[in-house]
Design a protein around this motif. Sequence first.
Motif, mmCIF file in Angstrom:
data_model
loop_
_atom_site.group_PDB
_atom_site.id
_atom_site.type_symbol
_atom_site.label_atom_id
_atom_site.label_comp_id
_atom_site.label_asym_id
_atom_site.label_seq_id
_atom_site.Cartn_x
_atom_site.Cartn_y
_atom_site.Cartn_z
ATOM 1 N N VAL A 118 0.550 6.305 3.447
ATOM 2 C CA VAL A 118 -0.866 6.216 3.068
ATOM 3 C C VAL A 118 -0.984 5.934 1.578
ATOM 4 C CG1 VAL A 118 -3.045 7.476 2.929
ATOM 5 C CG2 VAL A 118 -1.573 7.738 4.939
ATOM 6 N N PHE A 119 -0.265 6.700 0.764
ATOM 7 C CA PHE A 119 -0.344 6.527 -0.685
ATOM 8 C C PHE A 119 0.238 5.174 -1.103
ATOM 9 C CE2 PHE A 119 0.819 11.173 -0.049
ATOM 10 C CZ PHE A 119 -0.502 11.532 0.229
ATOM 11 N N LEU A 122 -2.296 2.338 -0.144
ATOM 12 C CA LEU A 122 -3.436 2.302 -1.055
ATOM 13 C C LEU A 122 -3.030 1.756 -2.419
ATOM 14 C CD1 LEU A 122 -5.194 5.684 -0.175
ATOM 15 C CD2 LEU A 122 -5.985 3.378 0.357
ATOM 16 N N THR A 180 -11.516 1.199 2.675
ATOM 17 C CA THR A 180 -10.498 2.169 2.258
ATOM 18 C C THR A 180 -10.034 3.007 3.435
ATOM 19 O OG1 THR A 180 -11.559 2.276 0.083
ATOM 20 C CG2 THR A 180 -9.994 4.012 0.627
ATOM 21 N N LEU A 181 -10.951 3.418 4.279
ATOM 22 C CA LEU A 181 -10.578 4.212 5.452
ATOM 23 C C LEU A 181 -9.752 3.405 6.441
ATOM 24 C CD1 LEU A 181 -13.829 6.297 6.120
ATOM 25 C CD2 LEU A 181 -11.684 7.050 5.061
ATOM 26 N N THR A 184 -6.319 3.560 5.139
ATOM 27 C CA THR A 184 -5.796 4.924 5.263
ATOM 28 C C THR A 184 -5.418 5.251 6.706
ATOM 29 O OG1 THR A 184 -7.170 5.624 3.398
ATOM 30 C CG2 THR A 184 -6.316 7.351 4.843
ATOM 31 N N LEU A 188 -1.689 5.880 8.194
ATOM 32 C CA LEU A 188 -1.373 7.176 8.784
ATOM 33 C C LEU A 188 -0.845 7.015 10.210
ATOM 34 C CD1 LEU A 188 -1.382 10.242 8.453
ATOM 35 C CD2 LEU A 188 -3.755 10.247 9.266
ATOM 36 N N ALA A 217 -4.572 13.306 1.046
ATOM 37 C CA ALA A 217 -4.672 11.896 1.439
ATOM 38 C C ALA A 217 -6.128 11.483 1.606
ATOM 39 C CB ALA A 217 -3.897 11.664 2.739
ATOM 40 N N LEU A 218 -6.939 12.350 2.226
ATOM 41 C CA LEU A 218 -8.361 12.057 2.382
ATOM 42 C C LEU A 218 -9.052 12.004 1.030
ATOM 43 C CD1 LEU A 218 -10.862 11.630 4.115
ATOM 44 C CD2 LEU A 218 -11.073 14.125 4.328
ATOM 45 N N ALA A 221 -8.241 8.783 -0.642
ATOM 46 C CA ALA A 221 -9.008 7.683 -0.060
ATOM 47 C C ALA A 221 -10.426 7.640 -0.626
ATOM 48 C CB ALA A 221 -9.049 7.818 1.459
#
Length: 325
Positions: A118-119, A122, A180-181, A184, A188, A217-218, A221
């Motif tokens: 995830v990181f 992004l 962005t979601l 993410t 994930l 993580a949320l 985001a």
Amino acid sequence: MSPADPAREGHADSTRAGRTDPTRAGHVDPVGESRADPTRVGVVRRPNPLWTFGLLRSELVTTVRRRRTLALLGVLAAVPVLIAIAVRIETRDGAPAGGNGTGPAFLTQVTNNGLFLVFTALAATLPFFLPMAVGVVAGDAIAGEAGGGTLRYLLVAPAGRTRLLLIKYATVLAFCLLATLVVTVSALAVGALLFPLGDLTTISGTRIGLAEGLGRALLIALVVAASLVGVAAVGLFVSTLTQSGIAAMATTVGLLVTVQIVDQIPQLHTLQPYLFPHYWLSFADLMRDPVYWDGLTRNLGLQALYAAVFGSAAWARFTTKDISA
């Protein structure tokens, strides 16, 4: 009895016409709704608040259903998949093949914990892919309506220029969060399929649980989505300067690329802290223990400044320009 004076009769008729003709500028009907040209500045409107929410919902649905938007979201969702496949192929015994522990901190941790994907995703999409997608949507917000001949009809609704501009900006901000979601959730899901999940090690070397890792993580985001507020405001301002959606999108993306290049030139280090992408990657500080807030607060403050300046410029331009389409 003397005959009526034709001149006086004509004056009386014109006076009555001025009181009853609803097409005359400035006439207000019994319910207080102005029937003057709806594109004129300063005309008072009182639209139903429910109508405003209906227009916002319509804008959101229309934006998401566009093929261009779906293509952009598809590309963003594919980036984490490509990164995960590349890492998986080049991995032997939990370490990158041919590597000696070098490389980005997040990338080297993906094989040990899929949450790091995830990181990594992004960090990979924020410098260009995410802001490019937002720039395309923001640049088309007003110019696309003008080019398609629907902007005048939106103002007739009556939306009001300020109200319509706010709705357009809210739609772009919603797209920032959605894009962005998408990155993410895609990262994930793929990370959970290809790599193990569990406790993770922060950049500071401490261990945190999976639940706390998901929470961070949320939060990351949300910070990344907020980092795109400045791009959205710049794109909206550019969109008010032209009636060509393609020109507005190209100009916004061109400005984004130019600013990114300027931010990498060492000789311009004095100017760089004032450029909207300068603190974008500060979201990595959320993976420290304790969290470093300095870069994060500077980033959010800078985005708010860009939103205020270019949002005001967009409002000043849009509320005074002549709407001919």
